[in-house]
Design a protein around this motif. Structure first.
Motif, PDB file in Angstrom:
ATOM      1  N   VAL A 154       8.628  18.821  17.388  1.00  0.00           N
ATOM      2  CA  VAL A 154       9.841  18.014  17.265  1.00  0.00           C
ATOM      3  C   VAL A 154       9.792  16.860  18.266  1.00  0.00           C
ATOM      4  O   VAL A 154       9.162  16.943  19.313  1.00  0.00           O
ATOM      5  CB  VAL A 154      11.118  18.839  17.517  1.00  0.00           C
ATOM      6  CG1 VAL A 154      11.360  19.832  16.404  1.00  0.00           C
ATOM      7  CG2 VAL A 154      11.063  19.530  18.873  1.00  0.00           C
ATOM      8  N   GLU A 157      14.486  13.392  20.159  1.00  0.00           N
ATOM      9  CA  GLU A 157      15.709  13.115  19.384  1.00  0.00           C
ATOM     10  C   GLU A 157      16.036  14.294  18.473  1.00  0.00           C
ATOM     11  O   GLU A 157      17.207  14.675  18.319  1.00  0.00           O
ATOM     12  CB  GLU A 157      15.530  11.840  18.565  1.00  0.00           C
ATOM     13  CG  GLU A 157      15.438  10.569  19.378  1.00  0.00           C
ATOM     14  CD  GLU A 157      14.105  10.411  20.108  1.00  0.00           C
ATOM     15  OE1 GLU A 157      14.061   9.669  21.109  1.00  0.00           O
ATOM     16  OE2 GLU A 157      13.102  11.037  19.678  1.00  0.00           O
ATOM     17  N   GLN A 158      15.022  14.885  17.872  1.00  0.00           N
ATOM     18  CA  GLN A 158      15.235  16.055  17.024  1.00  0.00           C
ATOM     19  C   GLN A 158      15.575  17.286  17.868  1.00  0.00           C
ATOM     20  O   GLN A 158      16.418  18.092  17.485  1.00  0.00           O
ATOM     21  CB  GLN A 158      13.981  16.327  16.188  1.00  0.00           C
ATOM     22  CG  GLN A 158      13.681  15.252  15.154  1.00  0.00           C
ATOM     23  CD  GLN A 158      12.281  15.378  14.578  1.00  0.00           C
ATOM     24  OE1 GLN A 158      11.371  15.903  15.226  1.00  0.00           O
ATOM     25  NE2 GLN A 158      12.089  14.890  13.353  1.00  0.00           N
TER      26      GLN A 158
END
Length: 328
Positions: A154, A157-158
């Protein structure tokens, strides 16, 4: 909402929802028997737990009772994974400067982290039991986050969306054992016993404006034997946000729901704010005076770790512990 676990129902405790003022609680067994069970099914459990929290804070929850912190286990009495960082580089810089070493440039772009002990966490008022005072007993006041299931690779931001709970940890360290272990080149083992978690873990929305950029912007307040020890600012001098730390851990592996990620000892460039661990204070003394004057913890010593909001109200409750010998 605020979540905790009672010392009942087995080694994983019983999940309860706690009121915002930390005075009342209600069992949540009809939603999830344990916090781990709730995290395993977070998308379904969280809305129901939120509704129960709203009812508790409104005074309409059936079965509510007065909260007794002495009856609390750690919110997660054991976890699948605990990964701890060292995100406050002023601490790293000072420690290395005290021994005449430089901080590698990579530390400023690549988080320093290690696999910590997760098989069991001490409750917020449990004794810290250590076999010998000669091990150099130290506290480390840190912020932790708890994730749901995080996919591999990831982005930060994720990763931000996977941070579901925030809390405090006393990451106990045995400083006398650390140098020998690190010299082996394989990391911590005996020098990192079990840590203690705050009475409650809270969802980020409970923190309001204090939670920005995936960092907690409040002072970490610590006391030793009833005397003020420090109020280092958590949101200042944190090189990597929690989203960046989570993404770093998940670079080559997915993370299981209930993974804890720690910030490392809170430390600032401004040493007048005090320290969050004895090693930090001793390093400041060494750089200033040529030698440390603050001793490590001894049997009978007490510690307190807490974060309050702008109005002075405790957010996570306080970790209050005593250093105790191992009963043989």
């Amino acid at each position: 909402m605020k979540l905790a676990s009672l010392k009942e129902g087995g080694r994983d405790g019983t999940l309860i929802v706690v009121s915002r003022d930390l005075q009342r609680a209600v069992r949540a067994a009809d939603i999830a028997p344990t916090l781990q069970a709730a995290l395993d099914d977070w998308s379904n459990a969280a809305p129901r737990l939120n509704a129960l929290s709203d009812a508790l804070n409104a005074g309409t929850a059936a079965g509510a009772f007065a909260l007794d912190v002495d009856k609390l286990a750690a919110p997660l009495p054991r976890a699948y994974e605990f990964v701890d960082g060292s995100a406050y580089l002023p601490h790293v810089e000072r420690v290395r400067r005290a021994r005449g070493a430089e901080v590698p440039k990579s530390f400023y772009t690549d988080p320093l982290m290690y696999q910590a002990t997760s098989a069991g966490f001490l409750g917020p008022h449990d004794d810290v039991v250590v076999p010998s005072e000669d091990y150099g007993i130290d506290l480390e006041a840190e912020v932790i986050v708890v994730t749901d299931d995080v996919p591999m690779a990831v982005t930060p931001e994720q990763a931000s969306a996977h941070i579901q709970l925030v809390g405090l940890v006393n990451d106990v360290s045995l400083r006398g054992l650390i140098p020998g272990e690190l010299a082996k080149g394989f990391g911590f083992l005996q020098s990192k016993p079990r840590s203690a978690l705050s009475p409650v873990l809270v969802t980020p929305d409970e923190l309001g404006e204090a939670w920005q950029g995936d960092k907690l912007h409040l002072p970490m307040r610590t006391w030793l034997n009833g005397a003020w020890f420090g109020a280092a600012e958590c949101g200042v001098d944190m090189q990597f946000s929690f989203a960046e730390l989570v993404a770093h851990v998940a670079k080559t592996r997915p993370l299981t729901a209930g993974t804890l990620v720690g910030s490392g000892t809170i430390a600032n460039e401004d040493t007048s704010l005090g320290a969050s661990c004895l090693a930090e204070q001793r390093t400041v003394e060494t750089l200033r005076d040529g030698k440390p004057s603050t001793p490590f913890l001894k049997y009978g010593d007490t510690l307190r770790i807490e974060i309050t909001d702008q109005a002075g109200a405790s957010i996570f409750g306080a970790i209050e512990q005593r250093i105790a010998p191992l009963a043989r």
